[in-house]
Write a protein that holds these residues in place. Sequence first.
Motif, PDB file in Angstrom:
ATOM      1  N   VAL A 121       0.842  -1.206   0.000  1.00 12.49           N
ATOM      2  CA  VAL A 121       0.000   0.000   0.000  1.00 12.49           C
ATOM      3  C   VAL A 121       0.875   1.253   0.000  1.00 12.49           C
ATOM      4  CG1 VAL A 121      -1.657   1.343   1.351  1.00 12.49           C
ATOM      5  CG2 VAL A 121      -1.982  -1.127   1.064  1.00 12.49           C
ATOM      6  N   GLY A 122       1.965   1.223   0.748  1.00 11.32           N
ATOM      7  CA  GLY A 122       2.877   2.365   0.779  1.00 11.32           C
ATOM      8  C   GLY A 122       3.507   2.632  -0.572  1.00 11.32           C
ATOM      9  N   ILE A 123       3.933   1.560  -1.259  1.00 15.08           N
ATOM     10  CA  ILE A 123       4.496   1.716  -2.604  1.00 15.08           C
ATOM     11  C   ILE A 123       3.424   2.219  -3.562  1.00 15.08           C
ATOM     12  CG2 ILE A 123       5.538   0.517  -4.568  1.00 15.08           C
ATOM     13  CD1 ILE A 123       7.456   0.825  -2.297  1.00 15.08           C
ATOM     14  N   GLY A 124       2.213   1.705  -3.417  1.00  7.99           N
ATOM     15  CA  GLY A 124       1.107   2.172  -4.256  1.00  7.99           C
ATOM     16  C   GLY A 124       0.842   3.649  -4.063  1.00  7.99           C
ATOM     17  N   ALA A 125       0.959   4.116  -2.813  1.00  6.49           N
ATOM     18  CA  ALA A 125       0.765   5.548  -2.543  1.00  6.49           C
ATOM     19  C   ALA A 125       1.832   6.380  -3.253  1.00  6.49           C
ATOM     20  CB  ALA A 125       0.803   5.798  -1.036  1.00  6.49           C
ATOM     21  N   GLN A 126       3.062   5.879  -3.312  1.00  5.47           N
ATOM     22  CA  GLN A 126       4.112   6.587  -4.045  1.00  5.47           C
ATOM     23  C   GLN A 126       3.769   6.691  -5.529  1.00  5.47           C
ATOM     24  OE1 GLN A 126       8.359   5.912  -3.193  1.00  5.47           O
ATOM     25  NE2 GLN A 126       7.701   4.438  -1.650  1.00  5.47           N
ATOM     26  N   HIS A 127       3.193   5.631  -6.078  1.00  3.04           N
ATOM     27  CA  HIS A 127       2.791   5.665  -7.486  1.00  3.04           C
ATOM     28  C   HIS A 127       1.695   6.706  -7.717  1.00  3.04           C
ATOM     29  CE1 HIS A 127       5.241   2.535  -9.160  1.00  3.04           C
ATOM     30  NE2 HIS A 127       4.836   1.635  -8.278  1.00  3.04           N
ATOM     31  N   VAL A 128       0.788   6.855  -6.758  1.00  4.11           N
ATOM     32  CA  VAL A 128      -0.267   7.864  -6.882  1.00  4.11           C
ATOM     33  C   VAL A 128       0.340   9.259  -6.930  1.00  4.11           C
ATOM     34  CG1 VAL A 128      -2.251   8.926  -5.746  1.00  4.11           C
ATOM     35  CG2 VAL A 128      -2.040   6.447  -5.808  1.00  4.11           C
ATOM     36  N   VAL A 129       1.277   9.524  -6.026  1.00  4.99           N
ATOM     37  CA  VAL A 129       1.923  10.834  -5.999  1.00  4.99           C
ATOM     38  C   VAL A 129       2.691  11.087  -7.287  1.00  4.99           C
ATOM     39  CG1 VAL A 129       3.658  12.250  -4.826  1.00  4.99           C
ATOM     40  CG2 VAL A 129       2.079  10.859  -3.486  1.00  4.99           C
ATOM     41  N   ALA A 130       3.374  10.046  -7.789  1.00  5.57           N
ATOM     42  CA  ALA A 130       4.183  10.208  -8.996  1.00  5.57           C
ATOM     43  C   ALA A 130       3.332  10.544 -10.211  1.00  5.57           C
ATOM     44  CB  ALA A 130       4.990   8.934  -9.258  1.00  5.57           C
ATOM     45  N   MET A 131       2.175   9.908 -10.339  1.00  2.00           N
ATOM     46  CA  MET A 131       1.351  10.134 -11.531  1.00  2.00           C
ATOM     47  C   MET A 131       0.457  11.344 -11.385  1.00  2.00           C
ATOM     48  SD  MET A 131      -2.153   9.504 -11.101  1.00  2.00           S
ATOM     49  CE  MET A 131      -3.141   8.896  -9.725  1.00  2.00           C
ATOM     50  N   PHE A 132       0.253  11.820 -10.160  1.00  5.37           N
ATOM     51  CA  PHE A 132      -0.830  12.753  -9.890  1.00  5.37           C
ATOM     52  C   PHE A 132      -0.689  14.083 -10.623  1.00  5.37           C
ATOM     53  CE2 PHE A 132      -3.103  15.912  -7.395  1.00  5.37           C
ATOM     54  CZ  PHE A 132      -4.340  15.309  -7.298  1.00  5.37           C
ATOM     55  N   GLY A 133       0.503  14.683 -10.555  1.00 11.12           N
ATOM     56  CA  GLY A 133       0.662  16.010 -11.132  1.00 11.12           C
ATOM     57  C   GLY A 133       0.274  16.067 -12.592  1.00 11.12           C
ATOM     58  N   ALA A 134       0.850  15.191 -13.406  1.00  6.25           N
ATOM     59  CA  ALA A 134       0.567  15.209 -14.838  1.00  6.25           C
ATOM     60  C   ALA A 134      -0.844  14.741 -15.133  1.00  6.25           C
ATOM     61  CB  ALA A 134       1.582  14.335 -15.576  1.00  6.25           C
ATOM     62  N   THR A 135      -1.337  13.769 -14.354  1.00  5.15           N
ATOM     63  CA  THR A 135      -2.653  13.203 -14.642  1.00  5.15           C
ATOM     64  C   THR A 135      -3.772  14.220 -14.458  1.00  5.15           C
ATOM     65  OG1 THR A 135      -1.948  10.948 -14.146  1.00  5.15           O
ATOM     66  CG2 THR A 135      -4.285  11.383 -13.992  1.00  5.15           C
ATOM     67  N   PHE A 136      -3.598  15.189 -13.556  1.00  2.00           N
ATOM     68  CA  PHE A 136      -4.663  16.188 -13.450  1.00  2.00           C
ATOM     69  C   PHE A 136      -4.331  17.485 -14.189  1.00  2.00           C
ATOM     70  CE2 PHE A 136      -2.566  18.072  -9.648  1.00  2.00           C
ATOM     71  CZ  PHE A 136      -2.793  19.418  -9.877  1.00  2.00           C
ATOM     72  N   VAL A 137      -3.049  17.733 -14.490  1.00  2.00           N
ATOM     73  CA  VAL A 137      -2.712  18.954 -15.234  1.00  2.00           C
ATOM     74  C   VAL A 137      -3.157  18.856 -16.686  1.00  2.00           C
ATOM     75  CG1 VAL A 137      -0.818  20.335 -16.155  1.00  2.00           C
ATOM     76  CG2 VAL A 137      -0.812  19.681 -13.761  1.00  2.00           C
ATOM     77  N   PHE A 138      -2.866  17.741 -17.345  1.00  2.00           N
ATOM     78  CA  PHE A 138      -3.165  17.640 -18.773  1.00  2.00           C
ATOM     79  C   PHE A 138      -4.665  17.702 -19.085  1.00  2.00           C
ATOM     80  CE2 PHE A 138       1.127  15.463 -18.833  1.00  2.00           C
ATOM     81  CZ  PHE A 138       1.771  16.596 -19.301  1.00  2.00           C
ATOM     82  N   PRO A 139      -5.547  17.080 -18.283  1.00  2.00           N
ATOM     83  CA  PRO A 139      -6.975  17.306 -18.525  1.00  2.00           C
ATOM     84  C   PRO A 139      -7.370  18.772 -18.399  1.00  2.00           C
ATOM     85  CG  PRO A 139      -6.675  15.417 -17.112  1.00  2.00           C
ATOM     86  CD  PRO A 139      -5.330  16.058 -17.259  1.00  2.00           C
ATOM     87  N   LEU A 140      -6.803  19.473 -17.428  1.00  2.00           N
ATOM     88  CA  LEU A 140      -7.094  20.900 -17.294  1.00  2.00           C
ATOM     89  C   LEU A 140      -6.702  21.653 -18.553  1.00  2.00           C
ATOM     90  CD1 LEU A 140      -5.950  21.700 -13.625  1.00  2.00           C
ATOM     91  CD2 LEU A 140      -8.291  21.540 -14.490  1.00  2.00           C
TER      92      LEU A 140
END
Length: 498
Positions: free
Chosen positions: A32-51
């Motif tokens: 779960v901790g590693i999965g949380a790191q993956h969320v943080v890593a993808m998060f910036g681009a994943t919500f910026v590009f739709p905007l």
Amino acid sequence: MAFGWKLYGDGRTPPLGEAVAPDERLSWPRTVGIGAQHVVAMFGATFVFPLLMGLDANLAIMMSGFATILFLLVVQGKVPSYLGSSASFVGGVVAVRAAGGSDAEVLGALLVSGVVLALAGVLIHVAGVRLVNRVLPPAVTGAVVMLIGFNLAPVATATYWPQDQWVALATMAFVIVASLLLRGFLARISILLGLVFGYLLSIVLDLTAGPITSALPGANLRDADGNPCEGGAYCLPTPFAHDRVDFSAVGDAPWFGLPTFNGPSFSFNFALLVLPAVIALVAENAGHVKAVAEMTRRDLDPMIGRTVFADGVATVVATSVGGSPTTTYAENIGVMAATRVYSTAAYYVAALVAILLGLVPKFGALINALPGGVLGGITVVLYGMIGLLGAKIWKENRVDFSNPINLVPLAAGIVIAVGNAGNDAPLLQITDDFSLGGIALGTIVAVAGWHIARALAPAEMKASLLREGPHPAAGSTFGSVHGEEVLTTPGDRDRPMP
């Protein structure tokens, strides 16, 4: 293998020199901790590009979770990867909106691209990965990536930056400094950190300096005489005093609920504007598979067709309900390199977290309140980076621009795409209802022009192409420009995982 991971050792972090394979996992708390790191890593681009594409960022985050699960199922858990929002489509979407395309028409164009990408994946799976090399040599792929990125320059400098020039400048400077001074994982999320910095700076300036006077897209529309208007060629946003951050929508949004879903509608012209991104995604997916193969010391060449197909299907699914197009994320490959944990279990955890975030409308409203000045500082870096990735492909593959085969058609294609950026007038009016310009025409000129030039060129020019490196998607195990086999070091595929 899709589920049913073997426990790695005692479930703790692997010691130096060892790694957790895709079909293994750590203890569930650590996973779960590693999965949380993956969320943080993808998060910036994943919500910026739709905007940047005018799509619902919260829905895009949710659909990225579904897309990742679909991807892992299609590749049978053999290629650990996260599917987030794709940057390659931003230029095409901006062109569609500049031509008057609605949200539904944008989604329709993206969905068509997803179908084409899926078909390309089937073709690669059947014909072999060397097909990519033959159709899309490094010179062409680099040119298409470059023209997609640089075509976006007017959006960054004319739409976002003027909304708050000083916040834009400060955000840009923060991203540059953070990418240089930070190390490891923090350096890889410098864009996300820049967004947080710009957001907080805007709030502080609202509290201390008061409102700013600037024009916002779609707000305070007036005609040439200064009278309020509702739209049209001569109805433009004019400056007015406003807060940098408007939290009213955040307060009104509920904590839990479904995002707003939207359906697509289809236009052939708009689909053509977006299709060039498929070229970039084929190379991007193949390159990411090569990177994962190198890290895991496994032969994943047979999976390249599947990954491209899975990405295409995921894009179709996401855009059919209003989400953004997807692609495999290098940011998450970086997390694997840093942690040496390649377990797909962590990706399932990250996907589930993304889906849960999509069920929090208040979170989505907070994202949508991101100030335009912050996006200005981010996009001048992001769009430039996309463009320069094309130059990186050229450099790494030793593309020879003293050769007219490379120089002439690619120069024409890039100038067509960049010079027509932000211009509503097409460069080629074919019929009353069908025209070409910008990215679409530039890509056609680059791809078709290169192959025509190669067919017409004298033998010595063709021979010089053989001295160039392999396609960026090829890694070290398949073809050069013309598809000849490149031998790997004996035993490479038998080495133990690092």
